[in-house]
Write a protein that holds these residues in place. Structure first.
Motif: not given
Length: 344
Positions: A23-24, A151-154, A160, A162, A194, A221
């Motif tokens: 997910g990154m 910082q939230m999910p894509v 995702e 900092k 973060n 990240r």
């Protein structure tokens, strides 16, 4: 050298695939990879001390810039440049390949539905977005909101990652981050951890912080880098027409480093800018102000957004300049939990 290039392109593709599975997405190579190509550890450390933390940063630097690194001879610099040429894509590619690469870029939600629609998803990663406007138009509040939403999910409009926040005017408020985090269902304490924050006290310090930021981003990240504001300290450190040329040159170098960080680490660089009265503008015009920094900052920013006041707590955002977005307006509001939808 062609074999080395092919090997690294294949490894890069594998790393990208691994990143996507997690997910990154990571689009840079650590400087330590030079050890595999026969570069001495001491020479790698010298590059790191000089502010180079990735293979890409060395590949994009000029030979003259690398020759300024203390302890590296011209022969070593030329050897290192030849090595990194085979590790980084520096040649022509097809438009189809460029399109495929842009698919890895994500957008960060602003917290406002209409504003996200105007920006076709939100603030774009991998480039510089500049917002300018008079006081109380929501520039700093937008910075705070993005520090949380990145910082939230894509799938929810985040990346995702900092955030790094460089504050030049003393307007950073961690309490606001807590309120925004609660709004989006994030743990406030984790959200604060973060965000890496630094207060810049002069224009030289502001530039030095970019070197520290590069070191930090090479270790983890990151998805966002905020500079609020990018121009305030240059206005106070350089005054009068006699220092205008020097100010613009130093500002140009600062913005060039920001561009490099955006491209190198794939982060969204979000900068705020101040405005001044436009003596050429009509006094009865809707907005008779103009952003400071002149053509230097205009050419460096990929997307430029003008913010102005509306009715009550509502604000208006206008796409001032963009290679992809049409000129249009959108309304949003500034609330106790950051940027939100406009109020009727």
């Amino acid at each position: 050298m062609a074999a080395v290039a092919q090997q690294y392109y294949e490894e890069a593709a594998q790393n990208e695939q691994m990143g996507e599975d997690d997910g990154m997405y990571v689009n840079y190579q650590p400087l330590d990879n030079l050890q595999d190509q026969g570069v001495a550890v001491n020479d790698i450390q010298k590059l790191t001390d000089a502010g180079f933390h990735t293979i890409e940063s060395v590949a994009h630097a000029t030979v003259r810039k690398l020759s300024e690194v203390r302890g590296l001879s011209e022969a070593k610099v030329l050897k290192i440049k030849e090595i990194v040429k085979g590790m980084v894509q520096l040649e022509f590619q097809t438009a189809a390949d460029a399109l495929e690469a842009r698919k890895n870029l994500v957008t960060l939600t602003t917290g406002s539905t209409e504003l996200d629609k105007l920006l076709e998803g939100g603030i774009e990663t991998g480039s510089i977005t500049e917002v300018f406007g008079e006081f109380r138009t929501g520039k700093t509040q937008l910075c705070h909101t993005l520090c949380v939403t990145c910082q939230m999910p894509v799938t929810e409009g985040g990346a995702e990652g900092k955030a790094i926040y460089i504050d030049t005017e003393g307007t950073f408020r961690p309490q606001r981050l807590q309120a925004i985090a609660e709004r989006f269902g994030l743990d406030p304490s984790v959200a604060l951890e973060n965000v890496a924050y630094a207060r810049a006290h002069n224009s030289e310090h502001q530039t030095e912080l970019l070197k520290l930021a590069a070191a930090i981003m090479s270790q983890d990240r990151y998805a966002l880098m905020v500079v609020d504001s990018a121009t305030a300290l240059y206005r106070t450190d350089y005054s009068g027409r006699g220092e205008l040329s020097e100010r613009q040159m130093q500002l140009a170098q600062f913005l060039r480093q920001l561009t490099r960080l955006a491209e190198e680490f794939g982060v969204a660089v979000f900068i705020t800018n101040q405005v001044v009265a436009n003596p050429d503008g009509m006094s009865f015009a809707k907005d008779s102000t103009k952003p400071i920094g002149g053509n230097i900052i205009a050419h460096a920013s990929t997307t430029r957004l003008r913010l102005r006041k509306g009715r009550g707590e509502n604000r208006i955002c206008t796409v001032f300049d963009s290679p992809t977005l049409p000129e249009a307006d959108a309304q949003y509001a500034v609330g106790p939990q950051g940027i939100c939808d406009a109020q009727d």
